[in-house]
Scaffold this active site. Structure first.
Site, mmCIF file in Angstrom:
data_model
loop_
_atom_site.group_PDB
_atom_site.id
_atom_site.type_symbol
_atom_site.label_atom_id
_atom_site.label_comp_id
_atom_site.label_asym_id
_atom_site.label_seq_id
_atom_site.Cartn_x
_atom_site.Cartn_y
_atom_site.Cartn_z
ATOM 1 N N SER A 253 0.826 -1.219 0.000
ATOM 2 C CA SER A 253 0.000 0.000 0.000
ATOM 3 C C SER A 253 0.858 1.266 0.000
ATOM 4 O O SER A 253 0.555 2.231 -0.717
ATOM 5 C CB SER A 253 -0.958 0.003 1.196
ATOM 6 O OG SER A 253 -0.271 -0.194 2.396
ATOM 7 N N HIS A 283 -2.263 -8.727 2.062
ATOM 8 C CA HIS A 283 -1.901 -7.462 2.745
ATOM 9 C C HIS A 283 -3.032 -7.109 3.725
ATOM 10 O O HIS A 283 -3.349 -7.899 4.596
ATOM 11 C CB HIS A 283 -1.659 -6.411 1.657
ATOM 12 C CG HIS A 283 -1.018 -5.138 2.123
ATOM 13 N ND1 HIS A 283 -0.425 -4.974 3.345
ATOM 14 C CD2 HIS A 283 -0.868 -3.925 1.497
ATOM 15 C CE1 HIS A 283 0.056 -3.748 3.454
ATOM 16 N NE2 HIS A 283 -0.210 -3.085 2.346
ATOM 17 N N HIS A 332 5.429 -12.818 7.475
ATOM 18 C CA HIS A 332 5.677 -11.442 7.033
ATOM 19 C C HIS A 332 6.849 -11.431 6.060
ATOM 20 O O HIS A 332 7.762 -12.243 6.171
ATOM 21 C CB HIS A 332 5.994 -10.525 8.227
ATOM 22 C CG HIS A 332 5.791 -9.089 7.911
ATOM 23 N ND1 HIS A 332 6.776 -8.298 7.353
ATOM 24 C CD2 HIS A 332 4.690 -8.300 8.006
ATOM 25 C CE1 HIS A 332 6.290 -7.087 7.149
ATOM 26 N NE2 HIS A 332 5.039 -7.060 7.523
ATOM 27 N N ARG A 341 3.296 -4.718 16.641
ATOM 28 C CA ARG A 341 1.916 -4.222 16.529
ATOM 29 C C ARG A 341 0.948 -5.280 17.062
ATOM 30 O O ARG A 341 -0.134 -4.966 17.559
ATOM 31 C CB ARG A 341 1.599 -3.872 15.067
ATOM 32 C CG ARG A 341 2.505 -2.778 14.494
ATOM 33 C CD ARG A 341 2.289 -2.596 13.007
ATOM 34 N NE ARG A 341 2.573 -3.815 12.257
ATOM 35 C CZ ARG A 341 2.336 -3.968 10.957
ATOM 36 N NH1 ARG A 341 1.824 -2.970 10.261
ATOM 37 N NH2 ARG A 341 2.624 -5.107 10.355
ATOM 38 N N ASP A 387 -2.326 -8.150 11.663
ATOM 39 C CA ASP A 387 -3.699 -8.514 11.311
ATOM 40 C C ASP A 387 -4.238 -9.660 12.147
ATOM 41 O O ASP A 387 -5.442 -9.905 12.182
ATOM 42 C CB ASP A 387 -3.768 -8.886 9.828
ATOM 43 C CG ASP A 387 -3.440 -7.692 8.952
ATOM 44 O OD1 ASP A 387 -3.976 -6.609 9.217
ATOM 45 O OD2 ASP A 387 -2.635 -7.845 8.022
HETATM 46 N N1 CMX Z 1 0.547 -19.663 5.999
HETATM 47 C C1 CMX Z 1 0.908 -20.588 5.105
HETATM 48 N N2 CMX Z 1 1.923 -20.430 4.236
HETATM 49 C C2 CMX Z 1 2.618 -19.284 4.343
HETATM 50 C C3 CMX Z 1 2.316 -18.281 5.278
HETATM 51 C C4 CMX Z 1 1.213 -18.501 6.128
HETATM 52 N N3 CMX Z 1 0.817 -17.593 7.026
HETATM 53 N N4 CMX Z 1 3.184 -17.276 5.140
HETATM 54 C C5 CMX Z 1 4.003 -17.616 4.127
HETATM 55 N N5 CMX Z 1 3.656 -18.820 3.641
HETATM 56 C C6 CMX Z 1 4.235 -19.543 2.506
HETATM 57 C C7 CMX Z 1 4.226 -18.631 1.292
HETATM 58 O O1 CMX Z 1 2.941 -18.677 0.646
HETATM 59 C C8 CMX Z 1 5.335 -19.215 0.479
HETATM 60 O O2 CMX Z 1 4.859 -20.381 -0.149
HETATM 61 P P1 CMX Z 1 5.288 -20.751 -1.655
HETATM 62 O O3 CMX Z 1 6.763 -20.967 -1.599
HETATM 63 O O4 CMX Z 1 4.498 -21.978 -1.949
HETATM 64 O O5 CMX Z 1 4.903 -19.567 -2.498
HETATM 65 C C9 CMX Z 1 6.345 -19.635 1.547
HETATM 66 O O6 CMX Z 1 5.600 -19.770 2.762
HETATM 67 C C10 CMX Z 1 7.448 -18.619 1.769
HETATM 68 O O7 CMX Z 1 6.870 -17.350 2.010
HETATM 69 P P2 CMX Z 1 7.593 -16.291 2.956
HETATM 70 O O8 CMX Z 1 8.886 -15.946 2.347
HETATM 71 O O9 CMX Z 1 7.570 -16.774 4.359
HETATM 72 O O10 CMX Z 1 6.568 -15.074 2.921
HETATM 73 P P3 CMX Z 1 6.373 -13.981 1.791
HETATM 74 O O11 CMX Z 1 7.325 -12.872 2.039
HETATM 75 O O12 CMX Z 1 6.355 -14.579 0.446
HETATM 76 O O13 CMX Z 1 4.893 -13.491 2.092
HETATM 77 C C11 CMX Z 1 3.079 -12.840 3.470
HETATM 78 C C12 CMX Z 1 4.579 -12.687 3.224
HETATM 79 C C13 CMX Z 1 2.672 -11.859 4.574
HETATM 80 C C14 CMX Z 1 2.329 -12.461 2.197
HETATM 81 C C15 CMX Z 1 2.791 -14.299 3.892
HETATM 82 O O14 CMX Z 1 3.434 -14.586 5.116
HETATM 83 C C16 CMX Z 1 1.298 -14.597 4.010
HETATM 84 O O15 CMX Z 1 0.662 -14.923 3.008
HETATM 85 N N6 CMX Z 1 0.723 -14.495 5.258
HETATM 86 C C17 CMX Z 1 -0.710 -14.688 5.435
HETATM 87 C C18 CMX Z 1 -1.453 -13.440 5.005
HETATM 88 C C19 CMX Z 1 -1.219 -12.303 5.960
HETATM 89 O O16 CMX Z 1 -1.310 -12.437 7.170
HETATM 90 N N7 CMX Z 1 -0.941 -11.118 5.390
HETATM 91 C C20 CMX Z 1 -0.820 -9.877 6.175
HETATM 92 C C21 CMX Z 1 0.613 -9.356 6.267
HETATM 93 C C22 CMX Z 1 0.646 -8.056 7.030
HETATM 94 C C23 CMX Z 1 0.006 -6.958 6.236
HETATM 95 O O17 CMX Z 1 0.555 -6.587 5.171
HETATM 96 O O18 CMX Z 1 -1.060 -6.472 6.578
#
Ligand code: CMX
Length: 448
Positions: A253, A283, A332, A341, A387
């Site tokens: 964002s 996000h 994250h 947070r 979140d």
């Molecule tokens: N549950 C399951 N799998 C997860 C996960 C979770 N909470 N977090 C990461 N992973 C997976 C990723 O999808 C990725 O899988 P692939 O290799 O199959 O694509 C793998 O673990 C590695 O990812 P990462 O390097 O740990 O995380 P990223 O930097 O790619 O993504 C984020 C970060 C936040 C998008 C991810 O942790 C996620 O999807 N979390 C759940 C959604 C969430 O809570 N988002 C809010 C974030 C805060 C905000 O911006 O508001």
């Protein structure tokens, strides 16, 4: 007609504080560019190129910095430090949560404001908050089943008719004045968002009636407009709005706002871009997903006659992971520890609602989820993010419409993303234009 900054804000924000800082910062950035422009600060790997530019250092961000271990610092201050020094509604620093206006002042100027300065900013924001009639008509005409974030984005885009920046640009304003016109818009965007947000909430879930109380601060007035009048909920809103403001520049964002703004789109359009990014489930939408996940979990086990406890949470978590879905609220892109947070919201819950049923579910999830995610083995950060906790606090006060939660995040994030946008224009940061490459080019690099 151009809105005039209130006298106090004009003196304090523009004339004494910001106007003094701008030439200094411009000089410093110019010196960096001129004397050290070719200094190498990092390499980019193919992994980073394909993997969403993780950790590539290619953006300047004034307002906050995110450390993977420690979490966010707003202008050098951690969240507990902000809570200790920023003015509160009660007027006694440290007694209650910081006011949103306090953090706006801090992010914009890098200075800790006095209560008097904060109050002048409250008055200025209230004075700017009037929505144009066409925006009210438009927002009131939107279908109730349109997602609240989509409605917010439409409402804010429609407010663009008020842009002083766009008008000044069309009138040929010099580049050196862009930040002054941007500031007008930035304060206007921050000022109008609560009413648009409240209209959406009241329209979708209630009677459409929005009642203001401008004797209160920004957050208190927002709570009244939403239809809540519990002072403890006001405090929650102050905390909520403060901690969601900024998370350095690389998140989607903030980055989207910065990118759109770099084309000299005005702050209304730039922040609408940011809101579009915030509306994604990876996000800002994750806060609604967390509540949905918990409700699905409760419904499933209640139907099976089982309690919600560490065992059933573990079972449900593995079902989610085995279905190749994410656990919302965990993980994250930058953080590698529990998000501060999350921690400050947990502390709020321990103080105000220690026996709340849902809070205890969230706490039990926290006690088992990191180990589950570690065992799963994919996630770089197995700990909760912001979140994961925000929804349960809102729920406690009867704010159960979780499809709406991201709108609150959207109101708050305007403060950080747009404070930075002020500095983007003040520092004359150019159009963003990173280089993309084809997969063939990447292969050619490997084969070289
Ligand atoms: N549950 C399951 N799998 C997860 C996960 C979770 N909470 N977090 C990461 N992973 C997976 C990723 O999808 C990725 O899988 P692939 O290799 O199959 O694509 C793998 O673990 C590695 O990812 P990462 O390097 O740990 O995380 P990223 O930097 O790619 O993504 C984020 C970060 C936040 C998008 C991810 O942790 C996620 O999807 N979390 C759940 C959604 C969430 O809570 N988002 C809010 C974030 C805060 C905000 O911006 O508001």
């Amino acid at each position: 007609m151009a809105h005039l900054l209130s006298k106090s804000v004009k003196q304090l924000v523009r004339k004494e504080t910001l106007a003094a800082q701008v030439p200094e910062k411009q000089k410093s950035l110019l010196a960096l560019k001129k004397e050290h422009g070719d200094h190498v600060i990092g390499n980019v790997t193919i992994d980073q190129c394909i993997g969403g530019a993780r950790s590539v250092k290619c953006m300047v961000w004034e307002t906050s910095n995110l450390d993977p271990e420690e979490g966010i610092r707003f202008r050098g201050l951690t969240i507990p430090e902000c809570q200790a020094v920023l003015p509160t509604y009660s007027g006694v620093t440290g007694d209650g949560e910081p006011m949103l206006e306090s953090i706006l002042w801090l992010l914009l100027t890098s200075e800790v404001p006095t209560k008097e300065q904060v109050d002048s900013l409250t008055a200025d924001l209230h004075a700017r908050a009037e929505l144009p009639e066409h925006v009210k008509t438009l927002v009131n005409s939107l279908p109730k089943d349109m997602h609240p974030m989509t409605q917010l984005i439409i409402g804010l885009n429609a407010c663009q008719t008020e842009s002083q920046f766009a008008k000044a640009y069309a009138d040929g304003a010099p580049k050196t004045d862009y930040h002054i016109h941007a500031l007008e818009d930035i304060l206007k965007v921050v000022a109008v968002l609560p009413e648009i947000a409240a209209m959406i909430y009241r329209n979708v879930y209630f009677d459409g009636i929005v009642t203001k109380d401008t004797s209160l601060d920004y957050s208190g007035n927002f709570c009244r407009m939403l239809g809540y009048d519990d002072p403890s909920f006001d405090e929650l809103m102050r905390l909520y709005l403060c901690i969601h403001t900024d998370h350095e520049g690389g998140n989607a964002s903030a980055h989207a706002t910065h990118l759109v703004g770099s084309t000299l789109s005005d702050p209304f359009l730039a922040y609408s871009g940011g809101l579009n990014a915030l509306a994604g489930p990876l996000h800002g939408l994750a806060n609604q997903e967390v509540l949905k996940w918990i409700q699905d979990l409760k419904n499933k086990f209640e139907a099976e006659g089982k309690p919600v406890n560490a065992d059933t949470i573990t079972e449900f978590a593995w079902e989610t992971l085995n279905a190749k879905k994410v656990i919302p609220g965990y993980g994250h892109a930058v953080l590698r520890k529990t998000d501060p947070r999350y921690t400050c919201q947990r502390e709020f819950a321990l103080k105000h609602m220690p026996d709340d049923e849902l809070f205890n579910v969230v706490d039990t999830i926290y006690s088992v989820m990191p180990d589950i995610l570690k065992e799963h083995g994919k996630v770089a950060n197995p700990y909760p993010n912001v979140d994961s906790h925000s929804g349960v606090l809102l729920w406690h006060y009867g704010f159960t419409q979780f499809q709406y939660y991201t709108v609150l995040f959207g109101v708050s994030r305007s403060v950080g993303a747009l404070s930075q946008l002020y500095w983007d224009r003040a520092l004359g940061l150019p159009l963003e234009r990173p280089k993309s490459v084809t997969p063939e080019w990447l292969w050619s690099q490997v084969k070289k």
